[in-house]
Design a protein around this motif. Structure first.
Motif, short mmCIF file in Angstrom:
data_model
loop_
_atom_site.label_atom_id
_atom_site.label_comp_id
_atom_site.label_asym_id
_atom_site.label_seq_id
_atom_site.Cartn_x
_atom_site.Cartn_y
_atom_site.Cartn_z
N ARG A 1 -4.68 -3.89 -5.73
CA ARG A 1 -4.24 -3.03 -6.83
C ARG A 1 -2.78 -3.29 -7.17
O ARG A 1 -2.40 -3.33 -8.35
CB ARG A 1 -4.46 -1.56 -6.46
CG ARG A 1 -4.15 -0.62 -7.61
CD ARG A 1 -4.38 0.82 -7.24
NE ARG A 1 -3.90 1.68 -8.31
CZ ARG A 1 -3.66 2.98 -8.17
NH1 ARG A 1 -3.86 3.57 -7.00
NH2 ARG A 1 -3.21 3.68 -9.19
N PHE A 2 -1.97 -3.48 -6.15
CA PHE A 2 -0.55 -3.77 -6.39
C PHE A 2 -0.41 -5.09 -7.15
O PHE A 2 0.35 -5.19 -8.12
CB PHE A 2 0.22 -3.83 -5.08
CG PHE A 2 1.71 -3.94 -5.24
CD1 PHE A 2 2.49 -2.82 -5.48
CD2 PHE A 2 2.34 -5.17 -5.13
CE1 PHE A 2 3.86 -2.92 -5.64
CE2 PHE A 2 3.72 -5.29 -5.28
CZ PHE A 2 4.48 -4.15 -5.54
N GLY A 3 -1.14 -6.12 -6.70
CA GLY A 3 -1.08 -7.40 -7.38
C GLY A 3 -1.55 -7.33 -8.82
O GLY A 3 -0.97 -7.96 -9.71
N ASP A 4 -2.60 -6.54 -9.05
CA ASP A 4 -3.17 -6.44 -10.40
C ASP A 4 -2.33 -5.59 -11.35
O ASP A 4 -2.25 -5.87 -12.55
CB ASP A 4 -4.58 -5.82 -10.32
CG ASP A 4 -5.61 -6.76 -9.72
OD1 ASP A 4 -5.35 -7.98 -9.69
OD2 ASP A 4 -6.66 -6.27 -9.28
N GLN B 1 -1.00 -14.00 -6.39
CA GLN B 1 -2.37 -14.50 -6.25
C GLN B 1 -2.98 -14.08 -4.92
O GLN B 1 -4.17 -13.72 -4.85
CB GLN B 1 -2.39 -16.02 -6.38
CG GLN B 1 -3.80 -16.62 -6.31
CD GLN B 1 -3.80 -18.13 -6.32
OE1 GLN B 1 -2.76 -18.77 -6.21
NE2 GLN B 1 -4.97 -18.71 -6.44
N ALA B 2 -2.18 -14.12 -3.87
CA ALA B 2 -2.68 -13.71 -2.55
C ALA B 2 -3.14 -12.26 -2.57
O ALA B 2 -4.18 -11.92 -1.99
CB ALA B 2 -1.58 -13.90 -1.50
N PHE B 3 -2.39 -11.40 -3.23
CA PHE B 3 -2.76 -9.99 -3.30
C PHE B 3 -3.97 -9.78 -4.20
O PHE B 3 -4.81 -8.91 -3.93
CB PHE B 3 -1.59 -9.16 -3.84
CG PHE B 3 -0.39 -9.09 -2.93
CD1 PHE B 3 -0.46 -9.47 -1.59
CD2 PHE B 3 0.82 -8.63 -3.41
CE1 PHE B 3 0.65 -9.40 -0.76
CE2 PHE B 3 1.95 -8.54 -2.59
CZ PHE B 3 1.86 -8.94 -1.26
N GLN B 4 -4.10 -10.54 -5.27
CA GLN B 4 -5.15 -10.33 -6.25
C GLN B 4 -6.52 -10.86 -5.82
O GLN B 4 -7.54 -10.50 -6.39
CB GLN B 4 -4.77 -10.97 -7.58
CG GLN B 4 -3.61 -10.29 -8.29
CD GLN B 4 -3.14 -11.05 -9.52
OE1 GLN B 4 -3.17 -12.28 -9.53
NE2 GLN B 4 -2.71 -10.32 -10.54
N THR B 5 -6.54 -11.67 -4.79
CA THR B 5 -7.78 -12.30 -4.34
C THR B 5 -8.65 -11.32 -3.56
O THR B 5 -8.14 -10.52 -2.78
CB THR B 5 -7.47 -13.53 -3.46
OG1 THR B 5 -6.66 -14.44 -4.20
CG2 THR B 5 -8.74 -14.22 -2.99
N ASP B 6 -9.96 -11.38 -3.78
CA ASP B 6 -10.91 -10.62 -2.97
C ASP B 6 -11.22 -11.41 -1.69
O ASP B 6 -11.44 -12.63 -1.76
CB ASP B 6 -12.21 -10.38 -3.74
CG ASP B 6 -12.06 -9.31 -4.81
OD1 ASP B 6 -11.48 -8.25 -4.52
OD2 ASP B 6 -12.50 -9.55 -5.94
N PRO C 1 0.81 -1.23 0.00
CA PRO C 1 0.00 0.00 0.00
C PRO C 1 0.84 1.27 0.00
O PRO C 1 0.47 2.26 -0.64
CB PRO C 1 -0.83 -0.13 1.29
CG PRO C 1 -0.97 -1.60 1.48
CD PRO C 1 0.36 -2.16 1.06
N ALA C 2 1.97 1.26 0.69
CA ALA C 2 2.84 2.44 0.71
C ALA C 2 3.58 2.62 -0.60
O ALA C 2 3.88 3.75 -1.00
CB ALA C 2 3.83 2.33 1.87
N TYR C 3 3.88 1.52 -1.30
CA TYR C 3 4.52 1.65 -2.60
C TYR C 3 3.60 2.38 -3.58
O TYR C 3 4.06 3.12 -4.45
CB TYR C 3 4.90 0.28 -3.16
CG TYR C 3 5.84 -0.50 -2.27
CD1 TYR C 3 6.88 0.14 -1.61
CD2 TYR C 3 5.70 -1.87 -2.09
CE1 TYR C 3 7.74 -0.56 -0.79
CE2 TYR C 3 6.55 -2.58 -1.27
CZ TYR C 3 7.57 -1.92 -0.61
OH TYR C 3 8.43 -2.61 0.21
#
Length: 406
Positions: A300-303, A380-385, A234-236
């Motif tokens: 958002r970062f993952g996507d 995948q972990a980041f992109q998951t809802d 999130p900070a990136y």
């Protein structure tokens, strides 16, 4: 009428133009407290972050739940972006009634809250799988903090009441302009760190920590003053660092367990019981809102990371082991360097460790998966809802309902 409560006409509808909770009406504070006899109460809330940040989303959900349960009698006056209190003077300012409620971080006030600051060394304990570690750590931190006499006494001595302890960041990791996945690659790397805990961890694996404020971070990264930023996804995004860094490595530097939604204790104690119950019942909504907004940034970062040219890297076992070994020595030494006010340092550390361990299985059982450690696993972990409703229901029932003011 107690002088610590300011009874005024309720704020207009604009102050309560709140975003509906994505988790549904079942997560609102239950209207079990009798609000019929309450006179209007306004709570001044201070935040060093802006009104689009994680804490703001937590407050929107919290305020919505409080308004519903109180029939609109409890309202909030918001002071964002440090307009009333900054990060470093938040604890003292809330304690001195400059604000009634605010986001207090013990690591920002180490002299005022030495026990909370000391406990931040336990920030490496949760699962390193996202989001299990976040939800496990946050549940355990709330459970432990709300039940620990040493932390309660420290807060009370500064006229603070810690209403919503929060494990804000599961782990700090690296965004770099060059690959940093091994001990050899870490050697001599200049890395921006955000505090003593992370500076020491960086030094333990051969890095050179560089203290840069948030305001200095983008320019320092852009100009090559640092090779890496040790923050989190999130900070990136928030600092626009993903426009500069090319390599994301989910290193396992300690997380951040020192966040608290805190109230002025005199103000809290002076509230009618029904008001305290309403505020207490709604607190899981603040925690859930914070994490929900945080998870939006991770998604958002993952996507979008690939479109920014960012490559997900896998941490080499040697680097991972070196970080973990240093963290273990720090935890083992904690009992010998505890601040005054910790009645039994070894028991404190063990109880927190036990709480972390106790909350992993319930979180996983609610359907939040633990994944592997490959770059694709992390992406995948980041992109998951993630549906936070099961977690909200669990912490409300198992933590907050059991300690409800009466």
């Amino acid at each position: 009428m107690k002088p610590s409560i300011r009874l005024i006409v309720a704020l207009g509808a604009a102050a309560l133009a709140l975003t509906p909770s994505a988790c549904g009406s079942g997560s609102d504070a239950e209207a079990t407290a009798d609000a019929s006899s309450l006179e209007p109460i306004t709570i001044r809330y201070a935040d060093f972050a802006d009104d689009k940040n994680n804490t703001a989303e937590g407050m929107r959900r919290y305020s919505e739940a409080v308004s519903k349960a109180s029939g609109g009698k409890i309202t909030f006056e918001y002071f964002y972006s440090g307009s009333l209190l900054g990060a470093n003077d938040m604890a003292e300012g809330v304690g001195n009634n400059i604000a009634d409620m605010g986001i207090v971080n013990s690591t920002y006030s180490p002299q005022l809250l030495p026990i909370g600051n000391w406990a931040s060394a336990l920030g490496s304990l949760p699962s390193k799988s996202f989001p299990v570690g976040t939800l496990q750590g946050s549940a355990a931190t709330a459970d432990f903090t709300l039940n620990n006499a040493d932390l309660a006494e420290e807060a009370a001595s500064k006229n603070l009441f810690m209403l919503g302890p929060l494990y804000a960041i599961q782990q700090f990791d690296l965004l770099c302009t060059k690959p940093v996945t091994t001990l050899q690659e870490a050697e001599g790397i200049r890395v921006r760190t955000g505090g003593q805990t992370w500076s020491k961890e960086a030094e333990a694996v051969g890095m050179t920590p560089v203290p840069l404020t948030g305001a200095e971070l983008f320019e320092g990264f852009q100009r090559g003053i640092v090779d890496c930023a040790m923050v989190h996804p999130p900070a990136y995004i928030g600092f626009n660092l993903w426009e500069i860094g090319d390599y994301y490595t989910p290193t396992r530097f300690s997380g951040w367990n020192a966040f608290n939604l805190a109230m002025n204790k005199e103000f809290w104690d002076g509230l009618p019981l029904a008001a305290r119950q309403i505020l207490w019942d709604a607190t899981p909504q603040f925690l859930a809102g914070f994490h929900a907004k945080n998870f939006e940034f991770y998604k958002r970062f993952g996507d979008e990371a690939a479109s920014k040219g960012i490559k997900f890297q896998q941490v080499n076992q040697g680097l991972s082991d070196a970080i973990a070994a240093y963290q273990k020595t720090q935890i083992e030494s904690m009992a010998g360097n505890a601040p005054a006010g910790v009645t039994d340092p070894a028991r404190f550390v063990q109880d927190y460790t036990d709480a972390i361990e106790r909350w992993r299985e319930p979180v996983v059982a609610k359907g939040y998966p633990e994944r592997g450690d490959s770059p694709s696993d992390w992406q995948q972990a980041f992109q998951t809802d993630y549906d936070l409703q099961p977690w909200i229901d669990m912490i409300k029932t198992e933590i907050y309902d059991k300690r409800r003011p009466s």
